[in-house]
Motif scaffolding. Structure first.
Motif, PDB file in Angstrom:
ATOM      1  N   HIS A 267     -35.250  20.282  -2.262  1.00 20.43           N
ATOM      2  CA  HIS A 267     -33.868  19.823  -2.461  1.00 20.43           C
ATOM      3  C   HIS A 267     -33.277  20.363  -3.759  1.00 20.43           C
ATOM      4  O   HIS A 267     -32.113  20.097  -4.072  1.00 20.43           O
ATOM      5  N   GLY A 268     -34.079  21.101  -4.523  1.00 23.30           N
ATOM      6  CA  GLY A 268     -33.582  21.694  -5.759  1.00 23.30           C
ATOM      7  C   GLY A 268     -33.838  20.878  -7.003  1.00 23.30           C
ATOM      8  O   GLY A 268     -33.247  21.138  -8.057  1.00 23.30           O
ATOM      9  N   VAL A 269     -34.721  19.890  -6.927  1.00 21.67           N
ATOM     10  CA  VAL A 269     -35.007  19.021  -8.075  1.00 21.67           C
ATOM     11  C   VAL A 269     -35.835  19.772  -9.110  1.00 21.67           C
ATOM     12  O   VAL A 269     -36.701  20.582  -8.784  1.00 21.67           O
ATOM     13  N   SER A 270     -35.587  19.500 -10.373  1.00 18.74           N
ATOM     14  CA  SER A 270     -36.245  20.208 -11.473  1.00 18.74           C
ATOM     15  C   SER A 270     -37.690  19.773 -11.647  1.00 18.74           C
ATOM     16  O   SER A 270     -38.094  18.682 -11.223  1.00 18.74           O
ATOM     17  N   GLN A 271     -38.479  20.638 -12.322  1.00 15.76           N
ATOM     18  CA  GLN A 271     -39.857  20.291 -12.656  1.00 15.76           C
ATOM     19  C   GLN A 271     -39.899  19.037 -13.517  1.00 15.76           C
ATOM     20  O   GLN A 271     -40.758  18.168 -13.335  1.00 15.76           O
ATOM     21  N   ALA A 272     -38.977  18.931 -14.467  1.00 19.55           N
ATOM     22  CA  ALA A 272     -38.969  17.787 -15.388  1.00 19.55           C
ATOM     23  C   ALA A 272     -38.771  16.476 -14.636  1.00 19.55           C
ATOM     24  O   ALA A 272     -39.401  15.455 -14.952  1.00 19.55           O
TER      25      ALA A 272
ATOM     26  N   ASP B 282     -46.751  24.230  -8.505  1.00 17.21           N
ATOM     27  CA  ASP B 282     -45.809  24.666  -7.484  1.00 17.21           C
ATOM     28  C   ASP B 282     -45.837  26.195  -7.368  1.00 17.21           C
ATOM     29  O   ASP B 282     -45.478  26.896  -8.312  1.00 17.21           O
ATOM     30  N   ARG B 283     -46.275  26.700  -6.203  1.00 19.88           N
ATOM     31  CA  ARG B 283     -46.188  28.127  -5.915  1.00 19.88           C
ATOM     32  C   ARG B 283     -45.295  28.362  -4.699  1.00 19.88           C
ATOM     33  O   ARG B 283     -45.437  29.352  -3.992  1.00 19.88           O
ATOM     34  N   ALA B 284     -44.370  27.445  -4.495  1.00 21.59           N
ATOM     35  CA  ALA B 284     -43.472  27.547  -3.340  1.00 21.59           C
ATOM     36  C   ALA B 284     -42.014  27.695  -3.725  1.00 21.59           C
ATOM     37  O   ALA B 284     -41.256  28.405  -3.058  1.00 21.59           O
ATOM     38  N   PHE B 285     -41.618  27.050  -4.818  1.00 23.21           N
ATOM     39  CA  PHE B 285     -40.195  26.995  -5.167  1.00 23.21           C
ATOM     40  C   PHE B 285     -39.910  27.628  -6.526  1.00 23.21           C
ATOM     41  O   PHE B 285     -38.989  27.214  -7.224  1.00 23.21           O
ATOM     42  N   VAL B 286     -40.714  28.592  -6.903  1.00 25.75           N
ATOM     43  CA  VAL B 286     -40.483  29.357  -8.133  1.00 25.75           C
ATOM     44  C   VAL B 286     -40.305  30.825  -7.761  1.00 25.75           C
ATOM     45  O   VAL B 286     -40.910  31.318  -6.805  1.00 25.75           O
TER      46      VAL B 286
ATOM     47  N   ALA C 175     -47.360  30.073 -11.141  1.00 27.72           N
ATOM     48  CA  ALA C 175     -47.058  28.749 -10.609  1.00 27.72           C
ATOM     49  C   ALA C 175     -46.376  27.920 -11.676  1.00 27.72           C
ATOM     50  O   ALA C 175     -46.539  28.173 -12.873  1.00 27.72           O
ATOM     51  N   ALA C 176     -45.590  26.938 -11.242  1.00 25.73           N
ATOM     52  CA  ALA C 176     -44.911  26.044 -12.178  1.00 25.73           C
ATOM     53  C   ALA C 176     -45.673  24.728 -12.271  1.00 25.73           C
ATOM     54  O   ALA C 176     -46.073  24.158 -11.247  1.00 25.73           O
ATOM     55  N   GLU C 177     -45.907  24.251 -13.486  1.00 29.36           N
ATOM     56  CA  GLU C 177     -46.563  22.967 -13.668  1.00 29.36           C
ATOM     57  C   GLU C 177     -45.583  21.841 -13.382  1.00 29.36           C
ATOM     58  O   GLU C 177     -44.497  21.784 -13.964  1.00 29.36           O
ATOM     59  N   LEU C 178     -45.984  20.934 -12.503  1.00 27.79           N
ATOM     60  CA  LEU C 178     -45.140  19.787 -12.160  1.00 27.79           C
ATOM     61  C   LEU C 178     -45.532  18.553 -12.952  1.00 27.79           C
ATOM     62  O   LEU C 178     -44.677  17.835 -13.461  1.00 27.79           O
ATOM     63  N   CYS C 179     -46.824  18.277 -13.031  1.00 21.98           N
ATOM     64  CA  CYS C 179     -47.356  17.192 -13.839  1.00 21.98           C
ATOM     65  C   CYS C 179     -48.869  17.328 -13.820  1.00 21.98           C
ATOM     66  O   CYS C 179     -49.406  18.286 -13.242  1.00 21.98           O
ATOM     67  N   THR C 180     -49.562  16.391 -14.431  1.00 21.88           N
ATOM     68  CA  THR C 180     -51.020  16.391 -14.382  1.00 21.88           C
ATOM     69  C   THR C 180     -51.502  15.152 -13.637  1.00 21.88           C
ATOM     70  O   THR C 180     -50.746  14.182 -13.450  1.00 21.88           O
ATOM     71  N   ILE C 181     -52.753  15.163 -13.243  1.00 23.91           N
ATOM     72  CA  ILE C 181     -53.320  13.988 -12.577  1.00 23.91           C
ATOM     73  C   ILE C 181     -53.252  12.771 -13.494  1.00 23.91           C
ATOM     74  O   ILE C 181     -53.024  11.642 -13.033  1.00 23.91           O
ATOM     75  N   ASP C 182     -53.397  12.987 -14.799  1.00 26.35           N
ATOM     76  CA  ASP C 182     -53.328  11.870 -15.748  1.00 26.35           C
ATOM     77  C   ASP C 182     -51.949  11.225 -15.784  1.00 26.35           C
ATOM     78  O   ASP C 182     -51.804  10.075 -16.224  1.00 26.35           O
ATOM     79  N   ASP C 183     -50.917  11.955 -15.340  1.00 28.96           N
ATOM     80  CA  ASP C 183     -49.565  11.391 -15.292  1.00 28.96           C
ATOM     81  C   ASP C 183     -49.407  10.385 -14.152  1.00 28.96           C
ATOM     82  O   ASP C 183     -48.447   9.606 -14.135  1.00 28.96           O
ATOM     83  N   LEU C 184     -50.315  10.410 -13.179  1.00 26.30           N
ATOM     84  CA  LEU C 184     -50.193   9.574 -11.987  1.00 26.30           C
ATOM     85  C   LEU C 184     -50.848   8.214 -12.189  1.00 26.30           C
ATOM     86  O   LEU C 184     -51.739   8.057 -13.017  1.00 26.30           O
ATOM     87  N   ALA C 185     -50.426   7.252 -11.390  1.00 23.04           N
ATOM     88  CA  ALA C 185     -50.966   5.894 -11.492  1.00 23.04           C
ATOM     89  C   ALA C 185     -52.409   5.823 -11.028  1.00 23.04           C
ATOM     90  O   ALA C 185     -53.130   4.894 -11.397  1.00 23.04           O
ATOM     91  N   SER C 186     -52.835   6.783 -10.229  1.00 20.32           N
ATOM     92  CA  SER C 186     -54.216   6.791  -9.731  1.00 20.32           C
ATOM     93  C   SER C 186     -54.666   8.231  -9.526  1.00 20.32           C
ATOM     94  O   SER C 186     -53.874   9.062  -9.071  1.00 20.32           O
TER      95      SER C 186
END
Length: 484
Positions: A315-320, A274-278, A285-296
């Motif tokens: 909407h203000g949701v956290s990275q976690a 994320d380089r938009a909401f930090v 940039a803020a790490e949101l997750c990795t590709i390995d975290d996704l189902a595909s």
């Protein structure tokens, strides 16, 4: 009657509303207008057991119902408002009559927007696009729930929006899937944030041109309050943002499978960033997750995750919460679903890929691939798709009414790819049309290949829905491969 400023707490008792179309959204509109005290007439040409039951219920509540052939040809003389179901063309005689008489025409989404609770109006985070809408909205809902918010995925994804806004149990936020048909009949919608995922050929049997189709998609950006999320790889989506009349201060946020620039979300190697909401987006940039975290890891699936994350972050949701929601999310059936692995061949059901753009996105996730395609093309062409993925194709199995359209594109751009055309006369009387399709795909495949059902076409020529088509494919794959 002037309904320009009519809303939830207005007096509806004098409003004579005609609800055109009696599907899921039409029934919800008629039900809630009756609840508000409006004088409702509901019309539909089709007569089914479900519609008959719903008609009886509405009549008990005080509405008038006209079902059957000719029921929608004439607009009732005293109509003040028409609420139209998605998919009704503007040139339908009933809607032409409304236009001539100056009667306003709203969609169920427009009605829902006006009926929000003024004291507790949950903001809308909305998604449209030719492909990926449902997956993105469901991802978004999962993220919002991971944040602890009372959220619901509504709209084209299933539950009508008007039901959600009239529910006495209030929600904190709505994740709303909107089709171009639904957007066509909106006039005052003002989402907190909205995304157009992509714009590609579809519904050209409904729209006069691609420009008209894109314009309806772009209506989702009108009056946006916080963020217009667009696809960096699709210039049309960015142009729609530029053309939109938004609330002052709303931002344009791009999502990309490349390195994100400032004001975007994207990939830094295998990290969704994320380089938009930090605050320090100019330098970090803020790490949101990795590709390995996704189902595909499929590119279109990753792109959907980035779009969902951008809407949630606006909407203000956290990275976690983004990581937690995306990690837990699993797509619905018939969307890049592995059916079986046998003899070194992987069989994948993506029956929900009902247009060329969706099929191309799916095909780009596999190499080499035996492609199963065909059905109702809805006026679409396949040349661009074949040019993009021709080098990946081990072979192609074609079925359905418009399979010749795909065959012609293959002959022009990938003439060396073997094609098996499964005609209507090759349907197995015991196991149905997929029996020969699966056996043909098995003939073409080799160990290490993927056989992919990504039809690029609608299903109604041979099946009742894309789900039935996918189920038939999966059942036949399991029968012929002996997989459980």
């Amino acid at each position: 009657m002037d309904l320009t400023h009519h809303h939830r707490t207005s007096d509806w008792s004098a409003v004579r509303a005609t609800v055109a179309g009696f599907g899921v959204s039409g029934f919800a509109a008629a039900d809630n207008l009756t609840h508000l005290g409006a004088q409702v007439t509901a019309l539909d040409e089709r007569v089914t057991d479900t519609r008959a039951e719903q008609a009886n219920l509405l009549e008990v509540l005080g509405a008038q119902v006209r079902l059957g052939e000719g029921a929608t040809l004439t607009l009732p003389e005293d109509t003040d408002l028409v609420v139209v179901s998605p998919g009704w063309r503007p040139d339908h005689p009933l809607l032409r009559q409304a236009e001539v008489r100056g009667v306003p025409v709203w969609g169920e989404v427009e009605l829902a927007w006006r009926l929000r609770d003024p004291d507790n109006a949950a903001p809308w985070l909305a998604v449209t696009g030719t492909n990926g809408k449902t997956t993105t909205v469901q991802m978004l809902d999962a993220i919002l729930r991971a944040e602890g918010l009372r959220s619901a995925a509504v709209g084209n994804v299933g539950r009508p929006v008007v039901e959600a806004v009239m529910d006495p149990a209030p929600l904190d936020v709505l994740a709303v899937e909107l089709s171009s048909f639904q957007l066509h009949y909106t006039h005052s919608l003002s989402c907190e944030s909205a995304a157009v995922l992509n714009v590609a050929e579809d519904h050209l049997d409904w729209y006069a041109s691609m420009a008209d189709y894109a314009a309806d998609k772009g209506r989702i950006y009108e009056r946006v309050q916080r963020a217009c999320v667009y696809n960096v790889a699709d210039p049309v989506t960015e142009q729609l943002v530029r053309e939109a009349d938004v609330v002052e201060g709303a931002r344009a946020i791009g999502f990309t499978l490349g390195m994100p620039a400032v004001g975007m979300v994207g990939l830094v190697e295998d990290i969704l960033a994320d380089r938009a909401f930090v605050e320090e987006r100019a330098t970090s940039a803020a790490e949101l997750c990795t590709i390995d975290d996704l189902a595909s890891p499929a590119p279109h699936f990753v792109a959907n995750a980035l779009a969902a994350a951008a809407l949630a972050r606006s909407h203000g949701v956290s990275q976690a919460a983004v990581r937690a929601g995306l990690s837990r999310f699993r797509p619905d059936g018939h969307r890049i679903a592995t059916v079986a692995e046998a003899g070194g061949v992987t069989w994948v059901d993506d029956s929900k890929a009902t247009n060329p753009h969706a099929a191309q996105s799916s095909l780009q996730g596999y190499d080499p691939v035996v492609w199963v395609a065909g059905g109702l093309a809805k006026g679409a062409r396949f040349d661009e798709l074949v040019q993009a993925v021709g080098s990946r194709l081990r072979g192609v199995v074609l079925l359905g009414a418009d399979r010749h359209v795909i065959a012609e594109a293959l002959s022009r751009h990938a003439p060396d790819v073997p094609v098996i055309d499964v005609g209507e006369d090759e349907t197995d009387p015991e196991h149905g049309p997929m029996a020969r399709v699966v056996s043909a795909a098995a003939e073409l495949s080799r160990p290490g290949d993927t056989v992919l059902l990504a039809p690029g076409c609608a299903s109604m020529d041979m099946f009742t829905s894309y789900a039935e088509r996918g189920d038939a494919f999966a059942a036949e794959v399991r029968r012929q491969t002996g997989s459980v």
